[in-house]
Design an enzyme around this catalytic site. Structure first.
Site, PDB file in Angstrom:
ATOM      1  N   SER A  65       0.849  -1.202   0.000  1.00 30.77           N
ATOM      2  CA  SER A  65       0.000   0.000   0.000  1.00 30.77           C
ATOM      3  C   SER A  65       0.880   1.245   0.000  1.00 30.77           C
ATOM      4  O   SER A  65       2.070   1.184   0.350  1.00 30.77           O
ATOM      5  CB  SER A  65      -0.873  -0.036   1.257  1.00 30.77           C
ATOM      6  OG  SER A  65      -1.321   1.257   1.586  1.00 30.77           O
TER       7      SER A  65
ATOM      8  N   TYR B 220      -2.599  -0.332  10.175  1.00 32.90           N
ATOM      9  CA  TYR B 220      -2.583  -0.675   8.748  1.00 32.90           C
ATOM     10  C   TYR B 220      -1.259  -0.231   8.120  1.00 32.90           C
ATOM     11  O   TYR B 220      -0.644  -0.969   7.341  1.00 32.90           O
ATOM     12  CB  TYR B 220      -3.784  -0.016   8.070  1.00 32.90           C
ATOM     13  CG  TYR B 220      -3.961  -0.384   6.619  1.00 32.90           C
ATOM     14  CD1 TYR B 220      -4.381  -1.660   6.246  1.00 32.90           C
ATOM     15  CD2 TYR B 220      -3.720   0.547   5.610  1.00 32.90           C
ATOM     16  CE1 TYR B 220      -4.554  -1.995   4.910  1.00 32.90           C
ATOM     17  CE2 TYR B 220      -3.895   0.221   4.275  1.00 32.90           C
ATOM     18  CZ  TYR B 220      -4.309  -1.050   3.928  1.00 32.90           C
ATOM     19  OH  TYR B 220      -4.472  -1.367   2.606  1.00 32.90           O
TER      20      TYR B 220
HETATM   21  P1  NAD Z   1     -11.875  -6.086   0.279  1.00 31.77           P
HETATM   22  O1  NAD Z   1     -12.279  -5.894   1.696  1.00 31.77           O
HETATM   23  O2  NAD Z   1     -12.837  -5.764  -0.797  1.00 31.77           O
HETATM   24  O3  NAD Z   1     -11.358  -7.579   0.062  1.00 31.77           O
HETATM   25  C1  NAD Z   1     -10.658  -8.303   1.050  1.00 31.77           C
HETATM   26  C2  NAD Z   1     -11.125  -9.755   0.971  1.00 31.77           C
HETATM   27  O4  NAD Z   1     -10.394 -10.478   1.954  1.00 31.77           O
HETATM   28  C3  NAD Z   1     -12.620  -9.931   1.290  1.00 31.77           C
HETATM   29  O5  NAD Z   1     -13.239 -10.703   0.278  1.00 31.77           O
HETATM   30  C4  NAD Z   1     -12.623 -10.684   2.625  1.00 31.77           C
HETATM   31  O6  NAD Z   1     -13.689 -11.602   2.741  1.00 31.77           O
HETATM   32  C5  NAD Z   1     -11.290 -11.404   2.574  1.00 31.77           C
HETATM   33  N1  NAD Z   1     -10.809 -11.737   3.915  1.00 31.77           N
HETATM   34  C6  NAD Z   1     -10.815 -10.969   5.032  1.00 31.77           C
HETATM   35  N2  NAD Z   1     -10.317 -11.661   6.070  1.00 31.77           N
HETATM   36  C7  NAD Z   1      -9.980 -12.896   5.601  1.00 31.77           C
HETATM   37  C8  NAD Z   1      -9.418 -14.046   6.188  1.00 31.77           C
HETATM   38  N3  NAD Z   1      -9.074 -14.089   7.493  1.00 31.77           N
HETATM   39  N4  NAD Z   1      -9.229 -15.132   5.410  1.00 31.77           N
HETATM   40  C9  NAD Z   1      -9.565 -15.119   4.107  1.00 31.77           C
HETATM   41  N5  NAD Z   1     -10.099 -14.052   3.494  1.00 31.77           N
HETATM   42  C10 NAD Z   1     -10.302 -12.942   4.229  1.00 31.77           C
HETATM   43  O7  NAD Z   1     -10.515  -5.224   0.123  1.00 31.77           O
HETATM   44  P2  NAD Z   1      -9.782  -4.743  -1.191  1.00 31.77           P
HETATM   45  O8  NAD Z   1      -9.904  -3.275  -1.284  1.00 31.77           O
HETATM   46  O9  NAD Z   1     -10.120  -5.606  -2.359  1.00 31.77           O
HETATM   47  O10 NAD Z   1      -8.266  -4.992  -0.748  1.00 31.77           O
HETATM   48  C11 NAD Z   1      -7.502  -6.094  -1.159  1.00 31.77           C
HETATM   49  C12 NAD Z   1      -6.063  -5.876  -0.706  1.00 31.77           C
HETATM   50  O11 NAD Z   1      -5.560  -4.672  -1.282  1.00 31.77           O
HETATM   51  C13 NAD Z   1      -5.910  -5.694   0.814  1.00 31.77           C
HETATM   52  O12 NAD Z   1      -4.673  -6.229   1.227  1.00 31.77           O
HETATM   53  C14 NAD Z   1      -5.872  -4.196   0.969  1.00 31.77           C
HETATM   54  O13 NAD Z   1      -5.244  -3.828   2.157  1.00 31.77           O
HETATM   55  C15 NAD Z   1      -5.083  -3.817  -0.249  1.00 31.77           C
HETATM   56  N6  NAD Z   1      -5.186  -2.424  -0.681  1.00 31.77           N
HETATM   57  C16 NAD Z   1      -6.383  -1.867  -0.972  1.00 31.77           C
HETATM   58  C17 NAD Z   1      -6.413  -0.532  -1.384  1.00 31.77           C
HETATM   59  C18 NAD Z   1      -7.697   0.146  -1.718  1.00 31.77           C
HETATM   60  O14 NAD Z   1      -7.656   1.359  -2.001  1.00 31.77           O
HETATM   61  N7  NAD Z   1      -8.805  -0.548  -1.714  1.00 31.77           N
HETATM   62  C19 NAD Z   1      -5.232   0.203  -1.501  1.00 31.77           C
HETATM   63  C20 NAD Z   1      -4.036  -0.430  -1.191  1.00 31.77           C
HETATM   64  C21 NAD Z   1      -4.018  -1.742  -0.804  1.00 31.77           C
END
Ligand code: NAD
Length: 272
Positions: A152, A165
């Site tokens: 991130s 985070y």
């Molecule tokens: P999201 O919440 O839409 O997806 C996360 C998924 O992980 C969900 O489907 C959830 O059910 C699953 N999950 C949660 N806990 C779990 C567990 N213990 N075991 C298995 N699955 C589990 O989030 P996203 O925005 O798609 O983010 C995906 C990744 O990208 C994350 O690591 C997030 O930190 C990172 N990220 C997101 C952004 C953003 O702007 N959205 C930016 C930088 C990084």
């Protein structure tokens, strides 16, 4: 040149694959001929995604998995190998923040509960380390394969309000470098480990911080982010696809241990 960006027939495991970013990557990679395994705690969303994918020809499975439990990951990995014979790539896309680990007018840093800090730290760091151990072992035996982590912007310089985070994602970037060196030196130079560092994508995890719940208007923080992004917008999950295909394909064959920002220029901009 034709094979440079080829992911056809690759067996790709995506943890958190039912989430916003993971599911978009699953759709894109499936469309390019990869065999997809969605490992997500949210079984319903994972199953629905597979039904959606199967409307077009290809192979995909959904396995309810908790990325914080080795047994759960191992059972899912066994299923993937039984079904597809091997695992070529692991995308660690499970992760996220938690409102109780977010400081603000109602929550001082000094009162952030230990449990909330631990939850976010575990979800992002251990949730990357444990699948990398279980599935990395399979990849190490095969002596080739790719692990792609999701870091991130917070990993480069922490953002205000989200200490757990930020610290956890900095650890994910550090672990990416460590694992890249370890697997190449100890197992095979054909194993590569990289990460992407997405900028700001409007998803469930950050919606409550970037837009007003009632009006849908940008919050002050949301406006600050747009102002600090030279390309002047939030990312669209589809903006990640080109970079991910590059890192999973022979096009990046000599690249390991890097964290690639996909951020519309956010990390390059000093603010002035
Ligand atoms: P999201 O919440 O839409 O997806 C996360 C998924 O992980 C969900 O489907 C959830 O059910 C699953 N999950 C949660 N806990 C779990 C567990 N213990 N075991 C298995 N699955 C589990 O989030 P996203 O925005 O798609 O983010 C995906 C990744 O990208 C994350 O690591 C997030 O930190 C990172 N990220 C997101 C952004 C953003 O702007 N959205 C930016 C930088 C990084």
């Amino acid at each position: 040149m034709n094979n440079l960006f080829d992911v056809n027939d690759q067996v790709i495991v995506i943890t958190g694959g039912a989430g916003v970013l993971g599911s978009d990557l699953a759709r894109a990679l499936y469309g390019l001929g990869a065999k997809i395994a969605i490992l997500d705690l949210n079984e319903i969303a994972g199953d629905e995604l597979v039904v959606e994918l199967h409307k077009k020809p290809g192979q995909a499975i959904s396995l309810k998995t908790n990325i914080l439990e080795e047994d759960s990951i191992a059972a899912a990995a066994d299923e993937v190998v039984n079904r597809f014979g091997r695992i070529d790539c692991l995308i660690n896309a499970g992760g996220g923040n938690h409102p109780k680990a977010t400081t603000g007018p109602d929550l001082s840093f000094f009162d952030v509960p230990k449990e909330a800090f631990q939850f976010v730290s575990d979800l992002n760091l251990l949730g990357t380390v444990l699948p990398s151990q279980v599935i990395g072992k399979i990849i190490a035996k095969q002596e080739s394969g790719i692990i792609l982590n999701i870091s991130s912007m917070n990993a480069f310089r922490p953002l205000t309000r989200i200490p757990a985070y930020s610290a956890a994602k900095a650890a994910v970037s550090n672990f990416t470098q460590w694992l890249a060196v370890h697997l190449a030196q100890e197992y095979s130079p054909k194993i590569r480990v990289n990460a992407i560092a997405p900028g700001f994508f409007l998803t469930n995890q950050n919606r409550f911080l970037l837009t007003d719940e009632k009006t849908g208007e940008l919050t002050t923080r949301g406006k600050q982010i747009i102002d600090h992004t030279p390309q002047g917008r939030f990312g669209d999950p589809e903006d990640l696809i080109g970079t991910v295909v590059w890192l999973l394909s022979p096009a990046s064959i000599f690249i390991t241990g890097v964290v690639v920002p996909v951020d519309g220029g956010f990390s390059a901009f000093s603010g002035v």
